[in-house]
Design an enzyme around this catalytic site. Structure first.
Site, short mmCIF file in Angstrom:
data_model
loop_
_atom_site.label_atom_id
_atom_site.label_comp_id
_atom_site.label_asym_id
_atom_site.label_seq_id
_atom_site.Cartn_x
_atom_site.Cartn_y
_atom_site.Cartn_z
N SER A 119 0.76 -0.79 0.39
CA SER A 119 -0.28 0.15 -0.46
C SER A 119 0.99 0.80 -0.01
O SER A 119 1.95 1.14 0.61
CB SER A 119 -0.61 -0.01 1.12
OG SER A 119 -1.22 1.09 1.35
N TYR A 143 -3.07 5.49 -3.58
CA TYR A 143 -4.04 6.07 -3.87
C TYR A 143 -4.20 7.85 -4.52
O TYR A 143 -3.21 8.35 -3.91
CB TYR A 143 -4.82 6.56 -2.28
CG TYR A 143 -5.06 5.57 -1.60
CD1 TYR A 143 -6.01 4.02 -2.22
CD2 TYR A 143 -4.90 5.26 -0.58
CE1 TYR A 143 -6.69 3.46 -1.69
CE2 TYR A 143 -5.64 3.97 0.57
CZ TYR A 143 -6.56 3.05 -0.21
OH TYR A 143 -6.33 1.72 1.14
N THR A 169 -5.78 2.23 -7.15
CA THR A 169 -6.62 2.26 -6.41
C THR A 169 -8.08 2.89 -6.61
O THR A 169 -7.71 4.42 -6.37
CB THR A 169 -6.41 1.74 -4.81
OG1 THR A 169 -6.46 0.75 -4.59
CG2 THR A 169 -8.13 1.67 -4.35
N LYS A 251 -8.07 -1.01 -9.61
CA LYS A 251 -8.44 -1.35 -8.52
C LYS A 251 -9.71 -1.40 -7.48
O LYS A 251 -9.70 -0.01 -7.50
CB LYS A 251 -7.11 -2.15 -7.12
CG LYS A 251 -8.15 -2.45 -5.91
CD LYS A 251 -7.08 -2.72 -4.85
CE LYS A 251 -7.36 -3.69 -3.61
NZ LYS A 251 -7.75 -2.82 -2.62
N HIS A 275 -13.25 -3.20 -1.64
CA HIS A 275 -12.08 -2.96 -0.39
C HIS A 275 -12.70 -3.71 0.52
O HIS A 275 -12.46 -2.82 1.75
CB HIS A 275 -12.47 -1.59 -0.75
CG HIS A 275 -11.61 -0.17 0.16
ND1 HIS A 275 -10.65 -0.04 -0.73
CD2 HIS A 275 -10.21 -0.92 1.19
CE1 HIS A 275 -9.72 0.07 -0.21
NE2 HIS A 275 -9.37 0.01 1.20
N ARG A 278 -15.17 -1.90 2.76
CA ARG A 278 -14.50 -1.03 3.69
C ARG A 278 -15.13 0.14 3.52
O ARG A 278 -15.21 1.46 3.77
CB ARG A 278 -13.65 -1.14 3.72
CG ARG A 278 -12.90 -2.63 4.72
CD ARG A 278 -11.60 -2.48 4.01
NE ARG A 278 -10.55 -1.57 5.22
CZ ARG A 278 -10.38 -1.77 6.38
NH1 ARG A 278 -10.99 -2.56 7.37
NH2 ARG A 278 -9.36 -0.49 7.60
N SER A 307 -12.32 -9.72 -1.49
CA SER A 307 -13.12 -8.95 -0.79
C SER A 307 -13.57 -10.91 -0.57
O SER A 307 -14.69 -11.00 -1.07
CB SER A 307 -13.93 -7.83 -1.69
OG SER A 307 -13.74 -6.98 -1.63
N GLY A 308 -13.56 -11.13 0.43
CA GLY A 308 -14.11 -11.92 1.32
C GLY A 308 -13.78 -13.31 1.43
O GLY A 308 -13.80 -14.93 1.64
C1 FNR Z 1 -7.27 -2.37 3.09
N1 FNR Z 1 -7.48 -2.54 1.84
C2 FNR Z 1 -6.47 -1.05 1.14
N2 FNR Z 1 -6.61 -1.49 -0.49
C3 FNR Z 1 -5.75 -0.45 -0.77
O1 FNR Z 1 -5.64 -0.61 -2.36
N3 FNR Z 1 -5.06 0.88 -0.33
C4 FNR Z 1 -4.85 0.00 0.93
O2 FNR Z 1 -3.71 1.26 1.54
C5 FNR Z 1 -5.82 -0.85 1.74
N4 FNR Z 1 -5.50 -0.46 3.42
C6 FNR Z 1 -6.79 -1.47 3.98
C7 FNR Z 1 -6.91 -1.85 5.63
C8 FNR Z 1 -7.09 -2.39 6.03
C9 FNR Z 1 -7.22 -2.95 7.53
C10 FNR Z 1 -7.93 -3.22 5.06
C11 FNR Z 1 -8.82 -4.87 6.33
C12 FNR Z 1 -8.05 -3.16 3.59
C13 FNR Z 1 -8.23 -3.25 0.78
C14 FNR Z 1 -7.49 -4.73 0.91
O3 FNR Z 1 -7.12 -4.55 -0.53
C15 FNR Z 1 -8.64 -5.39 -0.21
O4 FNR Z 1 -9.13 -4.40 -1.21
C16 FNR Z 1 -9.77 -5.79 0.55
O5 FNR Z 1 -9.11 -5.84 2.22
C17 FNR Z 1 -9.83 -7.17 0.66
O6 FNR Z 1 -11.40 -8.16 1.29
P1 FNR Z 1 -11.07 -8.98 2.59
O7 FNR Z 1 -9.45 -9.77 2.40
O8 FNR Z 1 -9.79 -8.40 3.46
O9 FNR Z 1 -12.03 -9.79 2.66
#
Ligand code: FNR
Length: 381
Positions: A119, A143, A169, A251, A275, A278, A307-308
């Protein structure tokens, strides 16, 4: 037998072997703020639950006698061969859950030879992570900041550090409504951690009145001003496309038309993602959008999903629906929280072992054999 054989010596796995078990143990060990940051989602967390429910609506139909003694888990994404179709997805500020944060993740990925995506909001610089991951594919997630000079600087550094792709993203152009983080005062909480890729960035630093070492508060404030980019347009994405020769993946795509438009702009790959639930509470499950997005883009454009994803059979279902690979986040973050580098390694190894065994027992010896024929809808789905 490698997995089960350990029990003969009285050895039990150091960590829980299910996602719920990991999350429960992490909840006991982490502060409420750290736990809430990882476990939480947007709003009432309906999309988080929808992501899991979407996997349950598909069932695998195992085939027998597939001669599966030798199995091949490799896949290819944008000319990079991955040893397994599982990528450690980008997660910001991992020092919140473990002092070694992204370095521990990078070292575990390197040991296992699995790909990882750092990230831009990490607590470790991309240069340090590159040093820790010399032998496994590495991507950098952006980002897109609202300041194009900072954007170009981050991309140039990611290129110089030998990343094999940039993942931009698009679903986080502003802070989402996350009750757990709002309740725990997330931004002030970040102060103690810092956003290393920015505070180490020469262009970002040149915009600060005082060096971030002397004034972390100012640095976080400046980051919080650089980060929101709700005005970003398709033209800005085209500009980013023209700024790097690396493969560029987007993404956060959930609509087939957005996938098509990205491909028209010259984007090399799509990550279908909400995400991890989230961002927009009540938004569609990633898996449910996967088939339409796979149909919308040429076969040469890899479509990934996250995601999941929690188990080997989840990975198989995503691949059967057309994903080239999946990303995971929370599972390995819980491993990190509980046991640092060893914890990440154990969680990811277990997922890969589960995938390998499930592949075999579905009668397939390679991912190329995993297709829609392996799935039926669950009754009532
Ligand atoms: C994320 N995710 C995320 N995505 C991204 O593009 N940049 C980021 O900095 C972050 N930071 C981040 C922090 C935390 C604590 C979580 C849980 C998730 C999203 C991540 O890359 C991904 O898309 C999802 O979390 C995938 O789903 P699962 O495997 O957590 O269910």
């Amino acid at each position: 037998f490698e997995v089960y054989g350990r029990g003969l010596g009285g050895e039990r796995p150091a960590l829980p072997t299910t996602f719920d078990g990991l999350q429960e143990r992490a909840r006991e060990q982490l502060s409420d703020a750290a736990y809430g940051y990882v476990a939480g989602g947007a709003g009432e967390e309906r999309t988080m639950r929808a992501n899991r429910a979407a996997f349950d609506r598909h069932r695998l139909v195992p085939r027998m006698l597939g001669e599966v003694g030798q199995r091949d888990l490799t896949t290819t994404v944008c000319d990079t061969t991955l040893n397994a179709p599982v990528v450690l997805g980008p997660v910001g500020v991992l020092s919140i859950v473990h002092p070694e944060g992204e370095l521990a993740v990078a070292r575990a990925a390197n040991e296992l030879g699995v790909a990882s995506c750092l990230s831009n909001a990490a607590s470790t610089t991309l240069e340090d992570v590159a040093t820790a991951t010399p032998d496994a594919p590495r991507w950098f997630q952006l980002y897109p900041p609202n300041d194009p000079e900072v954007r170009r600087s981050l991309v140039a550094r990611a290129e110089a550090a030998g990343n094999e792709a940039i993942v931009v993203t698009l679903d986080t152009l502003t802070m989402p409504w996350r009750p757990r983080d709002i309740a725990q005062a997330y931004l002030p909480f970040l102060l103690g951690e810092g956003i290393a890729n920015y505070t180490a960035d020469p262009v970002f630093r040149s915009k600060l009145a005082e060096p971030p070492e002397e004034s972390p508060q100012l640095a976080i404030q400046q980051w919080a001003q650089t980060f929101p980019n709700p005005q970003m347009s398709w033209d800005d994405l085209a500009a980013l496309r023209s700024e790097t020769g690396l493969p560029l993946l987007v993404k956060g795509i959930l609509h087939p038309d957005d996938a098509r438009r990205a491909v028209e702009l010259g984007i090399d790959g799509i990550v279908v993602s909400n995400h991890g639930g989230r961002q927009v509470d009540g938004s569609v499950a990633s898996l449910d959008q996967l088939p339409a997005i796979v149909d919308a883009v040429p076969a040469s454009v890899p479509v990934l999903l996250d995601s999941g994803v929690r188990t080997g059979s989840d990975v198989l279902k995503a691949i059967a629906l057309g994903a080239r690979a999946v990303l995971i986040a929370r599972p390995y973050v819980w491993g990190l929280a509980l046991a640092g580098q060893d914890g990440v390694r154990e969680v990811v190894r277990s997922l890969l072992a589960d995938l390998d065994l499930s592949l075999a027992m579905c009668g397939c010896s390679s991912l190329a054999q995993v297709d829609g024929d392996l799935l039926v809808p669950a009754p009532g789905a």
